[in-house]
Design a protein around this motif. Structure first.
Motif, PDB file in Angstrom:
ATOM      1  N   ARG A  45       0.857  -1.187   0.000  1.00 15.16           N
ATOM      2  CA  ARG A  45       0.000   0.000   0.000  1.00 15.16           C
ATOM      3  C   ARG A  45       0.890   1.233   0.000  1.00 15.16           C
ATOM      4  NH1 ARG A  45       0.036  -1.922   5.213  1.00 15.16           N
ATOM      5  NH2 ARG A  45       0.661  -0.404   6.822  1.00 15.16           N
ATOM      6  N   PRO A  46       0.366   2.377  -0.419  1.00 12.77           N
ATOM      7  CA  PRO A  46       1.175   3.589  -0.442  1.00 12.77           C
ATOM      8  C   PRO A  46       1.753   3.906   0.936  1.00 12.77           C
ATOM      9  CG  PRO A  46      -0.836   3.899  -1.699  1.00 12.77           C
ATOM     10  CD  PRO A  46      -0.976   2.584  -1.002  1.00 12.77           C
ATOM     11  N   GLY A  47       3.010   4.322   0.923  1.00 17.17           N
ATOM     12  CA  GLY A  47       3.676   4.731   2.149  1.00 17.17           C
ATOM     13  C   GLY A  47       4.594   3.706   2.761  1.00 17.17           C
ATOM     14  N   ASP A  49       7.814   1.188   3.143  1.00 22.87           N
ATOM     15  CA  ASP A  49       9.216   1.146   2.724  1.00 22.87           C
ATOM     16  C   ASP A  49       9.578  -0.296   2.389  1.00 22.87           C
ATOM     17  OD1 ASP A  49       9.629   3.891   3.203  1.00 22.87           O
ATOM     18  OD2 ASP A  49       9.996   3.508   5.332  1.00 22.87           O
ATOM     19  N   ALA A  66       6.246   1.991  -7.761  1.00 21.48           N
ATOM     20  CA  ALA A  66       5.026   2.665  -8.197  1.00 21.48           C
ATOM     21  C   ALA A  66       3.853   2.333  -7.274  1.00 21.48           C
ATOM     22  CB  ALA A  66       4.702   2.255  -9.637  1.00 21.48           C
ATOM     23  N   LEU A  67       3.828   1.122  -6.752  1.00 23.96           N
ATOM     24  CA  LEU A  67       2.710   0.683  -5.919  1.00 23.96           C
ATOM     25  C   LEU A  67       2.753   1.262  -4.511  1.00 23.96           C
ATOM     26  CD1 LEU A  67       2.576  -3.059  -7.005  1.00 23.96           C
ATOM     27  CD2 LEU A  67       0.822  -1.330  -7.454  1.00 23.96           C
ATOM     28  N   VAL A  68       3.949   1.543  -3.979  1.00 22.30           N
ATOM     29  CA  VAL A  68       4.032   2.014  -2.589  1.00 22.30           C
ATOM     30  C   VAL A  68       4.335   3.503  -2.475  1.00 22.30           C
ATOM     31  CG1 VAL A  68       4.737  -0.262  -1.794  1.00 22.30           C
ATOM     32  CG2 VAL A  68       6.491   1.469  -2.289  1.00 22.30           C
ATOM     33  N   ALA A  69       4.542   4.205  -3.576  1.00 26.01           N
ATOM     34  CA  ALA A  69       4.808   5.646  -3.499  1.00 26.01           C
ATOM     35  C   ALA A  69       3.709   6.329  -2.679  1.00 26.01           C
ATOM     36  CB  ALA A  69       4.862   6.236  -4.916  1.00 26.01           C
ATOM     37  N   PRO A  70       4.084   7.271  -1.817  1.00 23.93           N
ATOM     38  CA  PRO A  70       5.390   7.913  -1.645  1.00 23.93           C
ATOM     39  C   PRO A  70       6.378   7.142  -0.751  1.00 23.93           C
ATOM     40  CG  PRO A  70       3.844   8.907  -0.150  1.00 23.93           C
ATOM     41  CD  PRO A  70       3.059   7.901  -0.946  1.00 23.93           C
ATOM     42  N   GLY A  71       6.054   5.899  -0.412  1.00 29.56           N
ATOM     43  CA  GLY A  71       7.014   5.072   0.305  1.00 29.56           C
ATOM     44  C   GLY A  71       8.270   4.872  -0.516  1.00 29.56           C
ATOM     45  N   ARG A  72       9.362   4.487   0.161  1.00 30.64           N
ATOM     46  CA  ARG A  72      10.656   4.331  -0.495  1.00 30.64           C
ATOM     47  C   ARG A  72      10.934   2.865  -0.803  1.00 30.64           C
ATOM     48  NH1 ARG A  72      12.948   8.447  -2.727  1.00 30.64           N
ATOM     49  NH2 ARG A  72      14.902   7.268  -2.565  1.00 30.64           N
ATOM     50  N   ASN A  97      11.230   7.655  -6.012  1.00 30.38           N
ATOM     51  CA  ASN A  97      11.203   7.036  -4.679  1.00 30.38           C
ATOM     52  C   ASN A  97      11.946   5.705  -4.632  1.00 30.38           C
ATOM     53  OD1 ASN A  97       9.210   5.770  -6.315  1.00 30.38           O
ATOM     54  ND2 ASN A  97       8.144   5.010  -4.491  1.00 30.38           N
TER      55      ASN A  97
END
Length: 278
Positions: A45-47, A49, A66-72, A97
């Motif tokens: 999910r987004p966010g 890492d 692309a799937l977790v952005a803005p996660g790194r 990211n």
């Protein structure tokens, strides 16, 4: 207390059987999160890492980013040269990211509890100590996160029509891979390795790749024909005394002949594990 693991013993290292010849990257570049990590997608999910271990040319890594952005997302690989290709994939997709660095899965240079998801695709079959690798993946994963691994199982590969020369190829591949310190039948061992690494909450699944259309047969047989004669695997087979160059050419021709059969079909099974970190 956070720390990076100690350096691995020599017995924990292994030679990557395939190398990064074009015929190998032809396969790696085809891989996506959808066709190679579907069992993991519901956990993303987004966010979040993410650490992608053994990222190769980065096609799966970029999908995860692309799937977790803005996660790194951090992609690591033991080979510096392939990371240039991974950085190019991320740049082409405009991903800000994701980063890539050299690392050894036996001794990851990250503090404890650094990532929400730690993922490895077709990695544990090539390492010298897969249990230690999973321990390291667990160490850098936060409580409540998941360690995910997927590996093919060469001993369960199935194809039609039957070809004695391809039976010979499979036997040869097993010998070369094991001589290099790997375990080509990793898929069936993932659950056992995860238990030995200390995981207690493990979800196991299996999935396949199947190649049967004319285009798929041509692609799969062609890359294996080329890999058999021109890749790092070919060099190791000859240098290790497992096969002669002439024998490799014969196997490559059998691959091309098989790929030209209108009813040819090939299945690659994979074991998969999702390990919840407590």
């Amino acid at each position: 207390m956070t720390h990076a693991s100690a350096q691995p013993a020599a017995s924990e290292t292994a030679v990557y059987t395939h190398g990064h010849h074009e015929s190998v990257l032809r396969s790696h570049n085809w891989r996506t999160a959808a066709n190679s990590a579907a069992y993991l997608l519901s956990e993303l999910r987004p966010g979040l890492d993410v650490l992608d271990v053994g990222c190769g040319p980065g096609t799966i890594t970029a999908d995860l980013a692309a799937l977790v952005a803005p996660g790194r997302v951090t992609g690591v690989d033991a080979a510096e040269d392939v990371l240039a290709k991974a950085r190019g994939v991320a740049a082409e997709r405009g991903l800000a990211n994701v980063e890539f660095r050299v690392a050894d899965v036996h001794s990851l240079d990250f503090p404890d509890d650094s990532f929400d998801v730690v993922h490895a695709h077709q990695v544990l079959q090539h390492v010298g100590d897969p249990v230690q690798a999973l321990r390291e993946m667990r160490r850098v994963c936060r409580p409540g996160g998941v360690v995910a691994a997927r590996d093919s199982d060469y001993g369960a590969f199935t194809w039609f029509p039957e070809r004695p020369a391809l039976d010979g190829w499979l036997d040869l591949y097993h010998r070369v891979a094991r001589a290099n310190g790997g375990e080509p039948d990793a898929g069936r061992r993932l659950f056992s390795w995860a238990r030995r690494a200390g995981f207690t909450e493990i979800t196991t699944t299996a999935a396949t790749w199947c190649f049967a259309t004319p285009e798929e047969r041509d692609w799969w047989s062609g890359l294996w024909a080329d890999r058999t004669t021109a890749s790092g695997y070919a060099d190791l087979a000859v240098a290790g005394g497992h096969a002669t160059a002439a024998e490799l050419e014969s196997i490559a021709e059998a691959w091309r002949e098989w790929g030209g059969q209108e009813d040819a079909w090939f299945m690659v099974p994979h074991g998969e594990i999702l390990c919840r970190v407590s």
